[in-house]
Design a protein around this motif. Sequence first.
Motif, PDB file in Angstrom:
ATOM      1  N   ASP A  66       0.834  -1.207   0.000  1.00 32.08           N
ATOM      2  CA  ASP A  66       0.000   0.000   0.000  1.00 32.08           C
ATOM      3  C   ASP A  66       0.871   1.262   0.000  1.00 32.08           C
ATOM      4  OD1 ASP A  66      -2.150  -1.675   0.035  1.00 32.08           O
ATOM      5  OD2 ASP A  66      -2.799  -1.203   2.080  1.00 32.08           O
ATOM      6  N   THR A  67       1.966   1.227   0.756  1.00 30.68           N
ATOM      7  CA  THR A  67       2.880   2.371   0.821  1.00 30.68           C
ATOM      8  C   THR A  67       3.505   2.654  -0.534  1.00 30.68           C
ATOM      9  OG1 THR A  67       3.423   1.848   3.134  1.00 30.68           O
ATOM     10  CG2 THR A  67       4.945   3.289   1.945  1.00 30.68           C
ATOM     11  N   VAL A  68       4.088   1.627  -1.117  1.00 27.51           N
ATOM     12  CA  VAL A  68       4.802   1.782  -2.389  1.00 27.51           C
ATOM     13  C   VAL A  68       3.828   2.123  -3.516  1.00 27.51           C
ATOM     14  CG1 VAL A  68       6.197   0.560  -4.110  1.00 27.51           C
ATOM     15  CG2 VAL A  68       6.688   0.284  -1.659  1.00 27.51           C
ATOM     16  N   SER A  69       2.665   1.472  -3.525  1.00 33.79           N
ATOM     17  CA  SER A  69       1.677   1.725  -4.573  1.00 33.79           C
ATOM     18  C   SER A  69       1.205   3.169  -4.553  1.00 33.79           C
ATOM     19  CB  SER A  69       0.477   0.787  -4.411  1.00 33.79           C
ATOM     20  OG  SER A  69       0.856  -0.560  -4.583  1.00 33.79           O
ATOM     21  N   CYS A  70       1.059   3.734  -3.360  1.00 34.74           N
ATOM     22  CA  CYS A  70       0.630   5.125  -3.238  1.00 34.74           C
ATOM     23  C   CYS A  70       1.689   6.066  -3.816  1.00 34.74           C
ATOM     24  CB  CYS A  70       0.352   5.464  -1.778  1.00 34.74           C
ATOM     25  SG  CYS A  70      -0.254   7.138  -1.517  1.00 34.74           S
ATOM     26  N   ILE A  71       2.942   5.801  -3.496  1.00 26.89           N
ATOM     27  CA  ILE A  71       4.025   6.678  -3.953  1.00 26.89           C
ATOM     28  C   ILE A  71       4.260   6.547  -5.453  1.00 26.89           C
ATOM     29  CG2 ILE A  71       6.512   7.103  -3.752  1.00 26.89           C
ATOM     30  CD1 ILE A  71       6.237   6.334  -0.787  1.00 26.89           C
ATOM     31  N   LEU A  72       4.121   5.329  -5.985  1.00 30.02           N
ATOM     32  CA  LEU A  72       4.387   5.077  -7.408  1.00 30.02           C
ATOM     33  C   LEU A  72       3.098   4.999  -8.216  1.00 30.02           C
ATOM     34  CD1 LEU A  72       7.233   2.379  -7.195  1.00 30.02           C
ATOM     35  CD2 LEU A  72       7.446   4.878  -7.336  1.00 30.02           C
ATOM     36  N   LYS A  73       2.028   5.610  -7.732  1.00 24.91           N
ATOM     37  CA  LYS A  73       0.712   5.455  -8.370  1.00 24.91           C
ATOM     38  C   LYS A  73       0.678   5.931  -9.817  1.00 24.91           C
ATOM     39  CE  LYS A  73      -0.885   9.728  -6.159  1.00 24.91           C
ATOM     40  NZ  LYS A  73      -1.854  10.297  -5.158  1.00 24.91           N
ATOM     41  N   GLU A  74       1.573   6.829 -10.181  1.00 21.54           N
ATOM     42  CA  GLU A  74       1.586   7.333 -11.554  1.00 21.54           C
ATOM     43  C   GLU A  74       2.571   6.582 -12.449  1.00 21.54           C
ATOM     44  OE1 GLU A  74       2.244  11.520 -11.389  1.00 21.54           O
ATOM     45  OE2 GLU A  74       0.438  11.928 -10.212  1.00 21.54           O
ATOM     46  N   ILE A  75       3.218   5.573 -11.894  1.00 18.74           N
ATOM     47  CA  ILE A  75       4.209   4.794 -12.646  1.00 18.74           C
ATOM     48  C   ILE A  75       3.576   3.461 -13.057  1.00 18.74           C
ATOM     49  CG2 ILE A  75       6.556   3.868 -12.620  1.00 18.74           C
ATOM     50  CD1 ILE A  75       6.394   6.872 -12.099  1.00 18.74           C
ATOM     51  N   PRO A 119       5.073   9.141   6.043  1.00 20.75           N
ATOM     52  CA  PRO A 119       3.628   9.341   6.270  1.00 20.75           C
ATOM     53  C   PRO A 119       2.767   8.299   5.561  1.00 20.75           C
ATOM     54  CG  PRO A 119       4.704  11.415   5.733  1.00 20.75           C
ATOM     55  CD  PRO A 119       5.698  10.340   5.455  1.00 20.75           C
ATOM     56  N   ASN A 120       3.162   7.919   4.349  1.00 19.52           N
ATOM     57  CA  ASN A 120       2.439   6.884   3.619  1.00 19.52           C
ATOM     58  C   ASN A 120       2.517   5.546   4.336  1.00 19.52           C
ATOM     59  OD1 ASN A 120       1.656   8.133   0.792  1.00 19.52           O
ATOM     60  ND2 ASN A 120       3.735   8.825   1.230  1.00 19.52           N
ATOM     61  N   PHE A 121       3.695   5.244   4.881  1.00 19.81           N
ATOM     62  CA  PHE A 121       3.862   3.981   5.600  1.00 19.81           C
ATOM     63  C   PHE A 121       2.995   3.963   6.859  1.00 19.81           C
ATOM     64  CE2 PHE A 121       5.793   1.282   8.801  1.00 19.81           C
ATOM     65  CZ  PHE A 121       5.950   0.086   8.101  1.00 19.81           C
ATOM     66  N   LEU A 122       3.008   5.048   7.610  1.00 19.08           N
ATOM     67  CA  LEU A 122       2.224   5.094   8.852  1.00 19.08           C
ATOM     68  C   LEU A 122       0.731   4.965   8.568  1.00 19.08           C
ATOM     69  CD1 LEU A 122       4.121   7.879  10.817  1.00 19.08           C
ATOM     70  CD2 LEU A 122       4.176   5.420  11.229  1.00 19.08           C
ATOM     71  N   LYS A 123       0.263   5.624   7.543  1.00 21.93           N
ATOM     72  CA  LYS A 123      -1.153   5.523   7.180  1.00 21.93           C
ATOM     73  C   LYS A 123      -1.517   4.094   6.797  1.00 21.93           C
ATOM     74  CE  LYS A 123      -4.636   7.406   4.021  1.00 21.93           C
ATOM     75  NZ  LYS A 123      -4.888   8.356   2.896  1.00 21.93           N
ATOM     76  N   ALA A 124      -0.654   3.466   5.987  1.00 26.50           N
ATOM     77  CA  ALA A 124      -0.906   2.091   5.562  1.00 26.50           C
ATOM     78  C   ALA A 124      -0.859   1.138   6.750  1.00 26.50           C
ATOM     79  CB  ALA A 124       0.124   1.679   4.500  1.00 26.50           C
ATOM     80  N   PHE A 125       0.114   1.323   7.646  1.00 22.95           N
ATOM     81  CA  PHE A 125       0.238   0.460   8.821  1.00 22.95           C
ATOM     82  C   PHE A 125      -1.019   0.546   9.679  1.00 22.95           C
ATOM     83  CE2 PHE A 125       1.452  -0.728  13.085  1.00 22.95           C
ATOM     84  CZ  PHE A 125       2.331  -1.789  12.904  1.00 22.95           C
ATOM     85  N   GLN A 126      -1.473   1.749   9.908  1.00 21.40           N
ATOM     86  CA  GLN A 126      -2.664   1.954  10.736  1.00 21.40           C
ATOM     87  C   GLN A 126      -3.896   1.297  10.117  1.00 21.40           C
ATOM     88  OE1 GLN A 126      -3.616   5.680  13.242  1.00 21.40           O
ATOM     89  NE2 GLN A 126      -4.535   6.109  11.249  1.00 21.40           N
ATOM     90  N   ASN A 127      -4.034   1.414   8.811  1.00 16.36           N
ATOM     91  CA  ASN A 127      -5.185   0.823   8.125  1.00 16.36           C
ATOM     92  C   ASN A 127      -5.118  -0.700   8.096  1.00 16.36           C
ATOM     93  OD1 ASN A 127      -6.244   3.354   7.584  1.00 16.36           O
ATOM     94  ND2 ASN A 127      -5.353   3.479   5.536  1.00 16.36           N
ATOM     95  N   VAL A 128      -3.941  -1.232   7.795  1.00 14.42           N
ATOM     96  CA  VAL A 128      -3.806  -2.689   7.665  1.00 14.42           C
ATOM     97  C   VAL A 128      -3.935  -3.384   9.017  1.00 14.42           C
ATOM     98  CG1 VAL A 128      -2.188  -4.538   7.073  1.00 14.42           C
ATOM     99  CG2 VAL A 128      -2.452  -2.581   5.541  1.00 14.42           C
ATOM    100  N   PHE A 129      -3.306  -2.827  10.052  1.00 15.20           N
ATOM    101  CA  PHE A 129      -3.345  -3.453  11.365  1.00 15.20           C
ATOM    102  C   PHE A 129      -4.541  -2.993  12.203  1.00 15.20           C
ATOM    103  CE2 PHE A 129       0.969  -4.483  10.205  1.00 15.20           C
ATOM    104  CZ  PHE A 129       1.200  -5.681  10.840  1.00 15.20           C
ATOM    105  N   LYS A 130      -5.338  -2.083  11.644  1.00 13.12           N
ATOM    106  CA  LYS A 130      -6.549  -1.585  12.327  1.00 13.12           C
ATOM    107  C   LYS A 130      -6.215  -1.153  13.761  1.00 13.12           C
ATOM    108  CE  LYS A 130      -9.819  -4.256   9.549  1.00 13.12           C
ATOM    109  NZ  LYS A 130      -8.804  -4.597   8.511  1.00 13.12           N
ATOM    110  N   CYS A 131      -5.250  -0.250  13.859  1.00 17.34           N
ATOM    111  CA  CYS A 131      -4.789   0.215  15.160  1.00 17.34           C
ATOM    112  C   CYS A 131      -4.765   1.737  15.184  1.00 17.34           C
ATOM    113  CB  CYS A 131      -3.404  -0.337  15.466  1.00 17.34           C
ATOM    114  SG  CYS A 131      -2.112   0.230  14.318  1.00 17.34           S
ATOM    115  N   GLU A 132      -4.550   2.270  16.374  1.00 16.71           N
ATOM    116  CA  GLU A 132      -4.383   3.723  16.548  1.00 16.71           C
ATOM    117  C   GLU A 132      -2.915   3.987  16.811  1.00 16.71           C
ATOM    118  OE1 GLU A 132      -5.686   7.370  19.552  1.00 16.71           O
ATOM    119  OE2 GLU A 132      -6.392   5.321  19.929  1.00 16.71           O
ATOM    120  N   LEU A 133      -2.304   4.846  16.008  1.00 22.63           N
ATOM    121  CA  LEU A 133      -0.901   5.202  16.220  1.00 22.63           C
ATOM    122  C   LEU A 133      -0.823   6.439  17.105  1.00 22.63           C
ATOM    123  CD1 LEU A 133       0.558   4.701  12.626  1.00 22.63           C
ATOM    124  CD2 LEU A 133       0.576   3.099  14.540  1.00 22.63           C
ATOM    125  N   VAL A 134       0.050   6.367  18.111  1.00 17.16           N
ATOM    126  CA  VAL A 134       0.177   7.490  19.064  1.00 17.16           C
ATOM    127  C   VAL A 134       1.647   7.863  19.210  1.00 17.16           C
ATOM    128  CG1 VAL A 134      -1.908   6.901  20.315  1.00 17.16           C
ATOM    129  CG2 VAL A 134       0.266   5.922  21.045  1.00 17.16           C
TER     130      VAL A 134
END
Length: 227
Positions: free
Chosen positions: A124-133, A212-227
């Motif tokens: 999810d992280t890499v796909s977001c960053i390379l979405k135009e490639i 930031p992309n990694f943290l967003k993906a981690f939070q979504n995939v693991f269904k957790c709250e990052l603090v």
Amino acid sequence: MSRVKVLRLGRKSFRETLRIQTDTAKTILEQLKSGVSQETVANTLILVEHMPVYTIGIRTKEYSSQTAAKLRSLGADFVVTDRGGLITFHGFGQLVAYPILYLGSFGNKSIKWYIHQLEKTVIDTVSCILKEIPVTVSTLDQYPGVWIDSNRKIAAIGVHAKRYVTTHGVAINCNTQMSWFDHIVPCGIEDKSVTSLSTESGREITIDQTEPNFLKAFQNVFKCELV
């Protein structure tokens, strides 16, 4: 929803970070032993950029003292660890994430499930960053990690778990100097190459842009709250 503390270490040696990982995992194990609820243990996500280092996992027979000396002569450290997987490189321009988690906090104690979640986070992280490639970001059944077009490895994954508490994790090549990989067979895979976000995109992509992309993906995939 489980809470995970994000611990940013900046630029730090692998050995010092390994000590922090070990101490954090020990704290979680002691909490569980004392009866703390699995939802409130000190789950932690460590983010770090390492000074140059080659690391190997529990399969050490393939690496002699001569190999270690040769790699150290390049200006990198060489460290034997307790993770799975073969030799890899960590260094400047690489986002390394070490989730120190009690898997029971996330409702699934399967290591296979956990590795799949890490792979999904990186995809999810890499796909977001390379979405135009026009590339495909995916996993390969026979090899851990995340790949571009099934033949260029952009992220390595190697983990360890003790009583369902994890250490080690993932490394995403952002603007890493790829020549460091020329001196090894990365992860023991001879017929494939390694790549980076910057190489694939044709522009400089830094750790700060990737995080930031990694943290967003981690939070979504693991269904957790990052603090």
